[in-house]
Design a protein around this motif. Sequence first.
Motif, mmCIF file in Angstrom:
data_model
loop_
_atom_site.group_PDB
_atom_site.id
_atom_site.type_symbol
_atom_site.label_atom_id
_atom_site.label_comp_id
_atom_site.label_asym_id
_atom_site.label_seq_id
_atom_site.Cartn_x
_atom_site.Cartn_y
_atom_site.Cartn_z
ATOM 1 N N VAL A 58 0.825 -1.200 0.000
ATOM 2 C CA VAL A 58 0.000 0.000 0.000
ATOM 3 C C VAL A 58 0.860 1.251 0.000
ATOM 4 O O VAL A 58 1.511 1.582 0.977
ATOM 5 C CB VAL A 58 -0.935 0.021 1.212
ATOM 6 C CG1 VAL A 58 -1.823 1.246 1.154
ATOM 7 C CG2 VAL A 58 -1.761 -1.225 1.216
ATOM 8 N N PHE A 60 1.262 5.070 0.098
ATOM 9 C CA PHE A 60 0.593 6.326 0.437
ATOM 10 C C PHE A 60 1.346 7.498 -0.162
ATOM 11 O O PHE A 60 1.105 8.642 0.206
ATOM 12 C CB PHE A 60 0.482 6.483 1.950
ATOM 13 C CG PHE A 60 -0.757 5.895 2.502
ATOM 14 C CD1 PHE A 60 -1.975 6.526 2.306
ATOM 15 C CD2 PHE A 60 -0.735 4.705 3.197
ATOM 16 C CE1 PHE A 60 -3.134 5.973 2.798
ATOM 17 C CE2 PHE A 60 -1.900 4.147 3.694
ATOM 18 C CZ PHE A 60 -3.099 4.789 3.498
ATOM 19 N N LEU A 105 13.139 -0.432 -0.831
ATOM 20 C CA LEU A 105 12.617 -0.326 0.537
ATOM 21 C C LEU A 105 11.789 -1.552 0.919
ATOM 22 O O LEU A 105 11.791 -1.971 2.070
ATOM 23 C CB LEU A 105 11.732 0.910 0.680
ATOM 24 C CG LEU A 105 12.379 2.263 0.903
ATOM 25 C CD1 LEU A 105 11.306 3.311 1.121
ATOM 26 C CD2 LEU A 105 13.276 2.211 2.123
ATOM 27 N N MET A 109 10.901 -3.615 4.580
ATOM 28 C CA MET A 109 9.675 -3.358 5.340
ATOM 29 C C MET A 109 8.430 -3.733 4.555
ATOM 30 O O MET A 109 8.371 -3.619 3.343
ATOM 31 C CB MET A 109 9.621 -1.907 5.774
ATOM 32 C CG MET A 109 9.841 -0.924 4.666
ATOM 33 S SD MET A 109 10.036 0.730 5.290
ATOM 34 C CE MET A 109 11.789 0.921 5.330
ATOM 35 N N ILE A 112 2.204 -2.038 7.208
ATOM 36 C CA ILE A 112 2.017 -0.631 7.562
ATOM 37 C C ILE A 112 3.342 0.126 7.576
ATOM 38 O O ILE A 112 3.388 1.323 7.299
ATOM 39 C CB ILE A 112 1.296 -0.480 8.905
ATOM 40 C CG1 ILE A 112 1.002 1.002 9.151
ATOM 41 C CG2 ILE A 112 2.074 -1.111 10.028
ATOM 42 C CD1 ILE A 112 0.128 1.296 10.290
ATOM 43 N N PHE A 113 4.449 -0.586 7.837
ATOM 44 C CA PHE A 113 5.731 0.114 7.870
ATOM 45 C C PHE A 113 6.090 0.641 6.491
ATOM 46 O O PHE A 113 6.627 1.733 6.343
ATOM 47 C CB PHE A 113 6.826 -0.808 8.406
ATOM 48 C CG PHE A 113 6.619 -1.136 9.851
ATOM 49 C CD1 PHE A 113 6.984 -0.233 10.834
ATOM 50 C CD2 PHE A 113 6.016 -2.319 10.228
ATOM 51 C CE1 PHE A 113 6.772 -0.513 12.161
ATOM 52 C CE2 PHE A 113 5.801 -2.604 11.555
ATOM 53 C CZ PHE A 113 6.175 -1.706 12.524
ATOM 54 N N SER A 115 3.854 1.499 4.252
ATOM 55 C CA SER A 115 2.939 2.621 4.015
ATOM 56 C C SER A 115 3.421 3.887 4.704
ATOM 57 O O SER A 115 3.415 4.971 4.123
ATOM 58 C CB SER A 115 1.534 2.276 4.507
ATOM 59 O OG SER A 115 1.083 1.111 3.888
ATOM 60 N N ILE A 116 3.859 3.747 5.954
ATOM 61 C CA ILE A 116 4.332 4.918 6.685
ATOM 62 C C ILE A 116 5.588 5.474 6.017
ATOM 63 O O ILE A 116 5.762 6.685 5.892
ATOM 64 C CB ILE A 116 4.614 4.561 8.155
ATOM 65 C CG1 ILE A 116 3.300 4.224 8.845
ATOM 66 C CG2 ILE A 116 5.275 5.716 8.873
ATOM 67 C CD1 ILE A 116 3.478 3.675 10.228
ATOM 68 N N ALA A 117 6.447 4.569 5.544
ATOM 69 C CA ALA A 117 7.660 5.028 4.866
ATOM 70 C C ALA A 117 7.310 5.850 3.624
ATOM 71 O O ALA A 117 7.973 6.849 3.325
ATOM 72 C CB ALA A 117 8.540 3.842 4.492
ATOM 73 N N ILE A 119 4.599 7.691 3.184
ATOM 74 C CA ILE A 119 4.161 9.023 3.635
ATOM 75 C C ILE A 119 5.390 9.859 3.973
ATOM 76 O O ILE A 119 5.492 11.036 3.593
ATOM 77 C CB ILE A 119 3.272 8.939 4.893
ATOM 78 C CG1 ILE A 119 2.058 8.057 4.649
ATOM 79 C CG2 ILE A 119 2.809 10.327 5.320
ATOM 80 C CD1 ILE A 119 1.169 7.906 5.865
ATOM 81 N N ALA A 120 6.331 9.228 4.669
ATOM 82 C CA ALA A 120 7.542 9.940 5.067
ATOM 83 C C ALA A 120 8.277 10.468 3.837
ATOM 84 O O ALA A 120 8.709 11.618 3.791
ATOM 85 C CB ALA A 120 8.442 9.017 5.878
ATOM 86 N N LEU A 121 8.384 9.620 2.822
ATOM 87 C CA LEU A 121 9.054 9.993 1.577
ATOM 88 C C LEU A 121 8.401 11.245 0.980
ATOM 89 O O LEU A 121 9.089 12.171 0.535
ATOM 90 C CB LEU A 121 8.937 8.827 0.600
ATOM 91 C CG LEU A 121 9.936 8.764 -0.526
ATOM 92 C CD1 LEU A 121 11.312 8.498 0.030
ATOM 93 C CD2 LEU A 121 9.540 7.671 -1.505
ATOM 94 N N ILE B 102 -5.613 0.508 7.363
ATOM 95 C CA ILE B 102 -5.006 1.838 7.218
ATOM 96 C C ILE B 102 -5.971 2.764 6.476
ATOM 97 O O ILE B 102 -6.181 3.909 6.875
ATOM 98 C CB ILE B 102 -3.679 1.762 6.440
ATOM 99 C CG1 ILE B 102 -2.754 0.734 7.086
ATOM 100 C CG2 ILE B 102 -2.997 3.094 6.429
ATOM 101 C CD1 ILE B 102 -1.550 0.417 6.231
ATOM 102 N N PHE B 274 10.060 12.872 9.729
ATOM 103 C CA PHE B 274 9.879 11.858 8.687
ATOM 104 C C PHE B 274 11.217 11.299 8.218
ATOM 105 O O PHE B 274 11.333 10.103 7.949
ATOM 106 C CB PHE B 274 9.111 12.447 7.510
ATOM 107 C CG PHE B 274 7.642 12.512 7.740
ATOM 108 C CD1 PHE B 274 6.877 11.354 7.763
ATOM 109 C CD2 PHE B 274 7.002 13.709 7.939
ATOM 110 C CE1 PHE B 274 5.523 11.404 7.962
ATOM 111 C CE2 PHE B 274 5.638 13.771 8.147
ATOM 112 C CZ PHE B 274 4.893 12.614 8.156
ATOM 113 N N LEU B 281 13.444 3.136 9.854
ATOM 114 C CA LEU B 281 12.787 2.039 9.131
ATOM 115 C C LEU B 281 13.767 1.321 8.211
ATOM 116 O O LEU B 281 13.719 0.111 8.047
ATOM 117 C CB LEU B 281 11.609 2.566 8.320
ATOM 118 C CG LEU B 281 10.343 2.859 9.103
ATOM 119 C CD1 LEU B 281 9.307 3.496 8.208
ATOM 120 C CD2 LEU B 281 9.790 1.593 9.712
#
Lengths: 319, 293
Positions: A58, A60, A105, A109, A112-113, A115-117, A119-121, B102, B274, B281
């Motif tokens: 997923v 994001f 990446l 991971m 959800i990890f 997905s969060i990555a 968003i962070a990107l 999510i 982030f 991560l």
Amino acid sequence: MNRGGTTFWIGAILFLAAAFAMTQLIGNQYPFFACYVILQFIVLAIAWNVLGGYAGYVNFGTSAFFGVGVYTAVFLFKSIGAPLVVQIAAAAIVGALMGFALGLLTLRMQGIFFSIATIALTIVIETAITNWRYVGGAAGIQMQQPAPMAPFTSYVQMLFFVQALLVVLAVAISRYIQNSWIGRGLQALKDDELAAECTGVPTLRLKLLACVISGALMCAAGAPAAMYLQYADPSSAFNLNYSVSVLAMSLIGGTAHWAGPIIGAILLGATQQLLTVTISSEVNVLILGVMLVLFVVGAPEGIIGLIRKARGNRGEGEA
Amino acid sequence: MFSLDLLQDALVSGVLLGCFYAAVSLGLSLSFGLLDVPNVAHPAFLVMASYGVFYLNDKFGVDPLLAGLLITPLLFVFGLVAYRLYYETFEKRGSDAGVRGIAFFFGIAFIIEVLLILQFGVDQQSVTASYIGKAWRIAGMRIPYRLLVAFAVAAGLTILLTLYLSKTFMGRAIRAVAQDQEALRLMGADPIRIKQWAFGISTAVLGISGALLIIVAPVNPTLDRSYIGRTFCVVVMAGLGSMSGTLVTAIILGVVEAVVLTMFGASWAPAISFAMLLGVLAVRPQGLFGRRS
């Protein structure tokens, strides 16, 4: 398969003809804009689905790719006055490279990890662009549209047709993936990555491929946007709404079939355009949230899933 | 423009800010760190709580922290309902909870955002209290009282939650359910009820966290987006839903943010949490989690 292929290409040609006719016949600018946005969302949703739907990763970060596409075009236009084709091709290449990085990446991971990555990107890239004076920084940048090419009387019409071409390209790619060994491999790794790896599915190569294709298409879809609006700024190019809208479109339409994201993009895109005009842009975000929750809870397989279920109930097992 | 004075300022305000970040991340540390619920709506719940505090303060002149306490029971019930809904639609059905889970929480976050906009408008809102706007002068530094309040309350909250999880029966049950849900079921306990209770606590804490959020700075409905990065960064870096770990990593984040802010300027601020999150991560696949092999 072959007969289906012929039907598909006839459909594609009819679609392009209709898009071309629209550029020639309709004088009013607004329906163009609404349809352009929907076309753009179709490309984004299909691109998202290649990774999110087929492979189950997923993303994001749709807005990261979209925004990078926008700014690749802005940079090339400002620095060397590159023509549209070059802008889109360059955006696709940059998107493919970004996709490759994203694919690496996935090695480390999942779930959800991942997905969060993503968003962070998005936020990291947005911040970098915001601090890059050359392309306008936080205030954004204005651009003058050049003269359009032969059959088109305005640049907007030309961009509209180009986006329609991108839609056909995206659909063809995603349809090919679904029906080939790539799609089956992705399906296998979505169901159980470890099991797929053990039975000889080249999971890493497949994931990288899906990321590259998805990223290239997303960036390509973003490239014409800046020229269309004659303006670009980081906070709207990298808006989280793109990511969530695109994800919602795919989930609402159904992720298991290439037609799902198209149905979702048309349905949600048209609703959003209508609501933005008639009520307000806030309500359109509300509808996005409500529809997302409703479909995720009530129809987890999306509209495609509902159709299949209805067919199944009538006793035609064929999907 | 770099000097020791500035660095000292940055360190002090970073530590204070970090404690505040811990306070807004504690709930997520419970729901995501311990229960594995992909609660990306946590920052939206936080902003919602802030608006609850704002409403009580604006209409009735209640002290923000007291207002936070007053809305805590409401938030607890809200959490119970939210978890039940999540459980019935995702965890019970089993497969694919991740993707749709999510998406579900993102949908809820968007709904809350828009409802807040429709109710309170897009403008910044703030609260009034005697300790807001004044500062404490010490050793050539000017430390705002509101940050000191946030610091003290956050530290208290962390200690309370740590004690709750280690000393009380229910707290131990919550940690047990995080370790092995099946074992708990075999011992005759109902893991779902315990998880629901824990999720309720994770939102109940937001009463005080939300009060701190609006005490520290004005709040607007889309503020939750920048707190997704901060809260998840803290929780993922801390790992295991450990409350003291949350405090430590939050202070690290606060200090790094403050130092970068002093050295490079505010426009780089959104990326810091982030970028740190991405780094963590990439180096440690599951963050600093030890419990999933």
